[in-house]
Design a protein around this motif. Structure first.
Motif, PDB file in Angstrom:
ATOM      1  N   UNK A  97       0.897  -1.163   0.000  1.00  0.00           N
ATOM      2  CA  UNK A  97       0.000   0.000   0.000  1.00  0.00           C
ATOM      3  C   UNK A  97       0.933   1.211   0.000  1.00  0.00           C
ATOM      4  N   UNK A  98       0.797   2.080  -1.006  1.00  0.00           N
ATOM      5  CA  UNK A  98       1.678   3.252  -1.112  1.00  0.00           C
ATOM      6  C   UNK A  98       0.868   4.513  -0.823  1.00  0.00           C
ATOM      7  N   UNK A  99       1.369   5.300   0.110  1.00  0.00           N
ATOM      8  CA  UNK A  99       0.628   6.452   0.611  1.00  0.00           C
ATOM      9  C   UNK A  99       1.503   7.695   0.526  1.00  0.00           C
ATOM     10  N   UNK A 100       0.964   8.785   0.006  1.00  0.00           N
ATOM     11  CA  UNK A 100       1.666  10.074   0.104  1.00  0.00           C
ATOM     12  C   UNK A 100       1.159  10.742   1.389  1.00  0.00           C
ATOM     13  N   UNK A 101       2.031  10.846   2.376  1.00  0.00           N
ATOM     14  CA  UNK A 101       1.605  11.368   3.685  1.00  0.00           C
ATOM     15  C   UNK A 101       1.039  12.778   3.532  1.00  0.00           C
ATOM     16  N   UNK A 102       1.841  13.667   2.942  1.00  0.00           N
ATOM     17  CA  UNK A 102       1.391  15.047   2.754  1.00  0.00           C
ATOM     18  C   UNK A 102       1.380  15.339   1.261  1.00  0.00           C
ATOM     19  N   UNK A 103       0.193  15.468   0.686  1.00  0.00           N
ATOM     20  CA  UNK A 103       0.082  15.705  -0.756  1.00  0.00           C
ATOM     21  C   UNK A 103       0.376  17.183  -0.999  1.00  0.00           C
ATOM     22  N   UNK A 104       1.591  17.441  -1.465  1.00  0.00           N
ATOM     23  CA  UNK A 104       2.092  18.807  -1.608  1.00  0.00           C
ATOM     24  C   UNK A 104       1.294  19.605  -2.638  1.00  0.00           C
ATOM     25  N   UNK A 105       0.652  18.907  -3.562  1.00  0.00           N
ATOM     26  CA  UNK A 105      -0.062  19.625  -4.627  1.00  0.00           C
ATOM     27  C   UNK A 105      -1.413  20.163  -4.177  1.00  0.00           C
ATOM     28  N   UNK A 106      -1.923  19.672  -3.040  1.00  0.00           N
ATOM     29  CA  UNK A 106      -3.258  20.094  -2.605  1.00  0.00           C
ATOM     30  C   UNK A 106      -3.316  20.540  -1.154  1.00  0.00           C
ATOM     31  N   UNK A 107      -2.303  20.146  -0.361  1.00  0.00           N
ATOM     32  CA  UNK A 107      -2.315  20.490   1.059  1.00  0.00           C
ATOM     33  C   UNK A 107      -3.235  19.605   1.868  1.00  0.00           C
ATOM     34  N   UNK A 108      -3.223  18.289   1.573  1.00  0.00           N
ATOM     35  CA  UNK A 108      -4.008  17.337   2.354  1.00  0.00           C
ATOM     36  C   UNK A 108      -3.066  16.302   2.973  1.00  0.00           C
ATOM     37  N   UNK A 109      -3.227  16.088   4.276  1.00  0.00           N
ATOM     38  CA  UNK A 109      -2.375  15.151   5.017  1.00  0.00           C
ATOM     39  C   UNK A 109      -3.173  13.874   5.282  1.00  0.00           C
ATOM     40  N   UNK A 110      -2.568  12.734   5.003  1.00  0.00           N
ATOM     41  CA  UNK A 110      -3.265  11.461   5.247  1.00  0.00           C
ATOM     42  C   UNK A 110      -2.824  10.857   6.583  1.00  0.00           C
TER      43      UNK A 110
END
Ligand SMILES: Cc1ncc(COP(=O)(O)O)c(C=O)c1O
Length: 398
Positions: free
Chosen positions: A138-151
């Protein structure tokens, strides 16, 4: 380009401001990368990085931008045709998917509206559907820099455990590491991908993989082609402070200082500062009456906030005007938000007064660009920051 007086306001979400102390460290003469001084530097760095990733496990360093560490994570653990689960939180998650597909991995990409982080329940549901246990990671982008959403990585770990699924968990922390709490070991992450140019306050060009025992075991059987990115020789040489190929000597001299600076401030204080600056920024945006791309406060990013402009206003023209008039740079817009948003970075070597300067420039640029907004954003940010310092001062006095 004529000289512009004063410092440029680099309000992009990375690469971030490089502190003078780090610049001075990089400025030192080259040392022998096979000599004893380098060996000591290497060992100090490998130890120091463990605290940053909150791990007791090895962290390898690549002389590459973050994209290289993405590739290293995939090629060291997977085999051709392996199934991987990814979530399309934004531009960077899409790029990681594109890379995995090019490498011959079979990706299931779960779509989102680019306005929220990953829902752990969706991870659990997808893994429960996989009765044959074919999903390898499972690959997760912790902080999506393009939108400013943190998972929520800790919650995603729990979701994987609830599903009783053996997939590896790989997390991209390129724009969250050393800016917000992140625990490689405690959260059971198998490969953490990091980059130098954001929370670590270094120039771009260096990236990391923190590696769990389970990822090391997967490495033994993984069949994707690897040479430059291979972990095995790296790990052997790193044990004595060295690298299998010429390391980025000066960058490492900078890294040892940036780690030192993070510890001097205290990681908890670093995280609190990022949280405070993020909230001040959001208060300004809300006071202006503009929309934040991240729709749900539970996913708000501590390092970047993306601002949606009202219909009919071109965000790229706004960025150009702000640069021209106020010497400030914002992050560009991507994908479905191209031309519709600009991104304010609030990470790395930045303090309250710098942030207020950036927000003041933004409020002036909004006025100059005739973008409908209310006044008082900077005031709202100042009021919030004062309240935070006020409570800290009160606590210190007690
Ligand atoms: C979340 C995230 N992942 C990956 C990357 C790619 O890293 P690089 O541009 O350093 O190769 C970036 C770059 O900004 C990023 O923000």
């Amino acid at each position: 380009m004529p000289h512009r007086s004063g410092r440029h306001f680099l309000q992009i979400p990375g690469p971030t401001n490089v502190p003078d102390r780090v610049l001075r460290a990089i400025d030192r003469a080259t040392i022998d990368h096979r000599g004893p001084d380098f060996g000591r530097l290497g060992l100090e760095i490998f130890e120091g990085l463990k605290a940053v990733f909150q791990t007791a496990q090895p962290v390898v360093i690549f002389p590459a931008s973050g994209t290289g560490a993405w590739e290293a994570a995939l090629v060291n653990t997977l085999s051709p045709g392996d199934r991987v689960l990814m979530f399309e939180t934004g531009h960077f998650a899409s790029l990681w998917n594109k890379m995995a597909t090019k490498l011959g991995v079979s990706v299931e990409l779960v779509p989102t509206d680019w306005r929220r982080g990953i829902d752990p329940a969706a991870v659990e549901a997808k893994l429960k559907e996989d009765k044959q246990r074919q999903i390898k990671a499972v690959c997760v982008v912790h902080n999506e820099t393009s939108t400013g959403c943190l998972s929520p990585v800790a919650e995603i770990r729990k979701a994987i455990d609830r599903a009783g699924h053996p997939a590896l968990l790989m997390v991209d922390t390129i724009s969250s590491l050393a800016s917000t709490d992140y625990r490689h070991d405690e959260w059971g992450v198998d490969v953490t991908v990091g980059g130098a140019q954001k929370g670590l306050m270094l120039p771009p060009g260096m990236s990391f993989n923190a590696i769990s025992d389970k990822a090391l075991a997967a490495n033994k059987t993984s069949k994707l082609t690897k040479s430059f990115w291979a972990w095995d020789e790296m790990l052997t040489m790193n044990k004595v402070g060295f690298f299998p190929y010429t390391p980025a000597t000066q960058m490492l001299q900078g890294l040892v200082v940036s780690i030192e600076m993070l510890h001097e401030e205290g990681l908890d204080n670093v995280f609190a500062r990022h949280g405070r600056l993020a909230e001040a920024t959001r208060r300004a945006i809300k006071a202006w009456g503009l929309d934040i791309i991240c729709r749900d406060p539970k996913y708000y990013s501590p390092t970047i906030t993306a601002v949606l402009l009202p219909e009919g206003h071109d965000a790229e023209a706004f960025r150009a005007l702000a640069l021209e008039q106020f010497n400030i740079s914002y992050g560009a817009s991507f994908g479905r938000f191209t031309g519709k948003m600009f991104r304010i970075g609030h990470l790395g070597d930045v303090n309250d007064a710098m942030m207020l300067g950036g927000l003041a420039a933004t409020e002036m640029a909004l006025a100059l660009a005739n973008i409908p907004h209310k006044k008082g954003g900077v005031q709202a940010a100042m009021d919030y920051l004062v309240s935070q310092h006020g409570s800290a001062a009160k606590q210190a006095a007690e």
